[in-house]
Design an enzyme around this catalytic site. Structure first.
Site, PDB file in Angstrom:
ATOM      1  N   GLY A 122       0.854  -1.185   0.000  1.00 19.45           N
ATOM      2  CA  GLY A 122       0.000   0.000   0.000  1.00 19.45           C
ATOM      3  C   GLY A 122       0.887   1.231   0.000  1.00 19.45           C
ATOM      4  O   GLY A 122       1.656   1.450   0.944  1.00 19.45           O
ATOM      5  N   ASN A 174      -7.398  -1.364   8.597  1.00 15.22           N
ATOM      6  CA  ASN A 174      -8.537  -1.429   9.526  1.00 15.22           C
ATOM      7  C   ASN A 174      -9.702  -2.246   8.986  1.00 15.22           C
ATOM      8  O   ASN A 174      -9.829  -2.368   7.776  1.00 15.22           O
ATOM      9  CB  ASN A 174      -9.029  -0.006   9.809  1.00 15.22           C
ATOM     10  CG  ASN A 174      -8.318   0.626  10.984  1.00 15.22           C
ATOM     11  OD1 ASN A 174      -8.064  -0.035  11.982  1.00 15.22           O
ATOM     12  ND2 ASN A 174      -8.007   1.903  10.850  1.00 15.22           N
ATOM     13  N   HIS A 181      -8.646  -1.455  18.972  1.00 13.63           N
ATOM     14  CA  HIS A 181      -8.199  -0.163  18.453  1.00 13.63           C
ATOM     15  C   HIS A 181      -9.337   0.847  18.533  1.00 13.63           C
ATOM     16  O   HIS A 181     -10.430   0.598  18.052  1.00 13.63           O
ATOM     17  CB  HIS A 181      -7.776  -0.367  16.988  1.00 13.63           C
ATOM     18  CG  HIS A 181      -7.256   0.872  16.344  1.00 13.63           C
ATOM     19  ND1 HIS A 181      -6.601   1.864  17.034  1.00 13.63           N
ATOM     20  CD2 HIS A 181      -7.261   1.263  15.055  1.00 13.63           C
ATOM     21  CE1 HIS A 181      -6.252   2.811  16.192  1.00 13.63           C
ATOM     22  NE2 HIS A 181      -6.643   2.475  14.983  1.00 13.63           N
TER      23      HIS A 181
END
Ligand SMILES: NC(=O)c1ccc[n+]([C@@H]2O[C@H](COP(=O)([O-])OP(=O)(O)OC[C@H]3O[C@@H](n4cnc5c(N)ncnc54)[C@H](O)[C@@H]3O)[C@@H](O)[C@H]2O)c1
Length: 308
Positions: A9, A121, A176
């Site tokens: 990424g 995420n 998180h």
């Protein structure tokens, strides 16, 4: 210095992370890979062109081919979509799970001995998808969240007290973000318990701000999510591993009985060294903290259950 670190990424978090890793010369070669043609190559070349000015010698470059990432010692996964205003991390679940599955298959095929730091995420669920897909042991799949959540909390404490961030130590456990569990008794300023310096209601406000710290940035940026602090957090974890520093950092780890929990990724204090996750450090919790950690674990389990 290790031989090769790959960042999957080449977006905001990925590119900022690759630059930080190269600046610290954590690897001979720092490779960024993305599905978009030209972007990783362009950013990689741009980074390499900053090397003569900054005086580092890691060879930074970008690619669209996993062949160029082969036999990486460490891989940071930031591939996926990021939040926009109004979105929760869970809204990203199935899109990012598909991406992380694909990335993990490629990692398994081309870098079977790598240590993976997961960033995409929803973090704890993506770490799970990666571990299941690669079949790597828990020592080699570690999620980044706690270092960032703790840094946010520490930065807000420093602002509130008008004191150096360097002197503020804190420990944040759990999932998180929204369900994170800050441990008040482990938060100190140069060894002084925070409770001696700030009243409870002020501490509670700082905790809340840290909990929603990601959304605060998303709300301001409007087109994406935070990346300077997240990238700094990944670089700190990568450095602890590559330089075998044996640091204790809060990371998402696959629990095997620690804190009374099993078979889920959750933020806990981890010893990081050349072996990756070398140990989960169990600390004493108050009854309230234990209950909050249990709630956080339930939230992670609920997210995992939504995986298609
Ligand atoms: N764990 C944390 O604390 C934390 C913090 C910040 C961001 N994040 C997450 O990190 C991820 C990246 O955030 P960002 O701001 O860099 O987003 P971004 O959109 O800037 O970058 C994501 C990149 O992933 C690439 N990509 C998509 N599919 C891919 C694939 N199959 N292989 C390789 N690359 C692929 C995209 O082309 C893009 O360049 C998001 O999921 C975000 O929510 C996590």
């Amino acid at each position: 210095m290790v031989r090769k670190i790959t960042v999957v990424g080449a977006g905001n978090v990925g590119a900022t992370t690759a630059q930080g890793i190269a600046q610290r010369e954590l690897a001979r070669e720092v490779v960024m890979i993305d599905i978009v043609e030209g972007v990783p190559q362009g950013k990689g070349l741009d980074q390499w062109e900053s090397a003569p000015i900054e005086g580092w010698d890691s060879r930074a470059r970008g690619t669209n081919s996993y062949a160029d990432t082969a036999d990486s010692d460490l891989i940071v996964v930031t591939a996926g979509i990021a939040r926009k205003p109004g979105m929760s991390r869970e809204d990203l679940l199935n899109t990012n799970a598909g991406i992380v599955r694909d990335v993990s298959e490629n990692i398994k095929r081309t870098s079977p001995n790598a240590i993976v730091i997961m960033v995409s995420n929803p973090l704890d669920a993506m770490a799970y998808v990666c571990m299941k897909t690669t079949g790597f042991p828990r020592e080699r799949v570690i999620g980044m969240a706690g270092v960032l959540d703790t840094a946010r909390y520490r930065s807000f404490i420093a602002l509130e007290l008008d004191l150096s961030v360097e002197d503020i130590q804190a420990l944040v456990l759990g999932g998180h973000g929204d369900t994170m569990v800050p441990l008040a008794s482990y938060t100190t300023v140069s060894g002084i318990p925070l409770a001696q310096l700030l009243p409870q209601d002020r501490i509670a406000k700082l905790v809340d701000r840290a909990r929603t710290g990601g959304a605060e940035i998303v709300g301001l940026l409007k087109t994406g999510s935070a990346y300077y602090a997240p990238a700094a957090a990944v670089v700190q974890m990568a450095e602890a591993i590559v330089r075998d520093k044996k640091r204790i950092l809060p990371c998402s780890a696959w629990l095997q009985g620690e804190f009374g929990m099993r078979d889920l990724f959750l933020g806990v204090p981890c010893k990081l060294g050349r072996g990756g996750l070398e140990r989960v450090i169990e600390v004493e919790l108050t009854e309230d903290e234990r209950a909050a950690l249990g709630k956080s674990a339930d939230a992670v389990r609920e997210t995992i259950a939504l995986l298609s």
